[in-house]
Write an enzyme that holds these catalytic residues in place. Structure first.
Site, PDB file in Angstrom:
ATOM      1  N   MET A 266       0.800  -1.227   0.000  1.00  0.00           N
ATOM      2  CA  MET A 266       0.000   0.000   0.000  1.00  0.00           C
ATOM      3  C   MET A 266       0.833   1.277   0.000  1.00  0.00           C
ATOM      4  SD  MET A 266      -2.915  -1.192  -0.315  1.00  0.00           S
ATOM      5  CE  MET A 266      -3.648  -2.803  -0.149  1.00  0.00           C
ATOM      6  N   CYS A 267       2.141   1.156  -0.218  1.00  0.00           N
ATOM      7  CA  CYS A 267       3.000   2.342  -0.292  1.00  0.00           C
ATOM      8  C   CYS A 267       2.875   3.013  -1.652  1.00  0.00           C
ATOM      9  CB  CYS A 267       4.464   1.969  -0.071  1.00  0.00           C
ATOM     10  SG  CYS A 267       4.926   1.877   1.642  1.00  0.00           S
ATOM     11  N   HIS A 268       2.884   4.322  -1.628  1.00  0.00           N
ATOM     12  CA  HIS A 268       2.911   5.086  -2.875  1.00  0.00           C
ATOM     13  C   HIS A 268       4.337   5.159  -3.394  1.00  0.00           C
ATOM     14  CE1 HIS A 268      -0.817   6.443  -0.978  1.00  0.00           C
ATOM     15  NE2 HIS A 268      -1.234   6.695  -2.204  1.00  0.00           N
TER      16      HIS A 268
ATOM     17  N   MET B  49       8.390   4.290   5.681  1.00  0.00           N
ATOM     18  CA  MET B  49       8.573   2.912   5.203  1.00  0.00           C
ATOM     19  C   MET B  49       9.840   2.794   4.374  1.00  0.00           C
ATOM     20  SD  MET B  49       6.266   1.462   6.818  1.00  0.00           S
ATOM     21  CE  MET B  49       6.766  -0.147   6.275  1.00  0.00           C
ATOM     22  N   GLU B  50      10.168   3.838   3.631  1.00  0.00           N
ATOM     23  CA  GLU B  50      11.398   3.830   2.844  1.00  0.00           C
ATOM     24  C   GLU B  50      12.619   3.770   3.755  1.00  0.00           C
ATOM     25  OE1 GLU B  50       8.179   5.051   0.187  1.00  0.00           O
ATOM     26  OE2 GLU B  50       8.681   5.605   2.231  1.00  0.00           O
TER      27      GLU B  50
ATOM     28  N   ASP C 178      24.236 -11.268   4.668  1.00  0.00           N
ATOM     29  CA  ASP C 178      24.611 -12.062   3.498  1.00  0.00           C
ATOM     30  C   ASP C 178      26.119 -12.012   3.252  1.00  0.00           C
ATOM     31  OD1 ASP C 178      24.102 -13.607   1.048  1.00  0.00           O
ATOM     32  OD2 ASP C 178      24.682 -11.740   0.052  1.00  0.00           O
TER      33      ASP C 178
END
Length: 160
Positions: A78-80, A114-115, A129
């Protein structure tokens, strides 16, 4: 808890939806997130000395964090998609851990928390990793490796 009619990402019939931000004014926004990866002290020494076989751990993690910031809208449903105007990454290497702080800036209709979180979690995953061969124990497990403390430190919105 809100009832269903108060939920911004759900229609009245319960279907998921993206929030319409079209009528919101653009504003300058900044979000800062942080997280930590706990590692064996010998692994941290190898990171500092750039002696790991996969290469320069922090440089690769920085690129991974920045890439994740730019692609957040592709992984969080739901992120733009927002215009990223700046990404800052900072690593703090301690005796048995590496902290990563990611600051994201945009000018737009919605925030960039969120970014920033995607940048931190991906950057820390890249470190994992890159060091996993050094972190494995005799059974192929990672008893000392742990990602912790992922959080938003701050968010700011400048009024238009």
């Amino acid at each position: 808890m809100s009832d269903e009619s108060d939920l911004t990402h759900v229609t009245d019939t319960g279907d998921a939806q993206m929030v319409d931000v079209g009528d919101k004014p653009d504003s300058a926004r900044r979000a800062v997130a942080r997280g930590r990866i706990e590692l064996a002290p010998l692994t941290v020494e190898a990171i500092r000395a750039n002696e790991l076989e996969k290469g320069d751990v922090l440089s690769v993690a920085r690129v991974g964090a920045i890439n994740a910031v730019k692609h957040t809208w592709e992984t969080i449903p739901m992120c733009h998609q927002i215009p990223i105007t700046n990404v800052e990454t900072e690593f703090v290497v301690d005796d048995a851990s590496v902290d990563l702080t990611v600051a994201v800036e945009t000018t737009g209709k919605t925030g960039c928390e969120m970014e920033a979180l995607e940048g931190v979690t991906t950057g820390l995953n890249v470190i994992w990793d890159m060091v996993k061969a050094a972190e494995k124990d005799a059974d192929g497990q990672y008893p000392q490796t742990k990602i912790t403390g992922v959080e938003i430190l701050s968010k700011r919105k400048a009024e238009p």
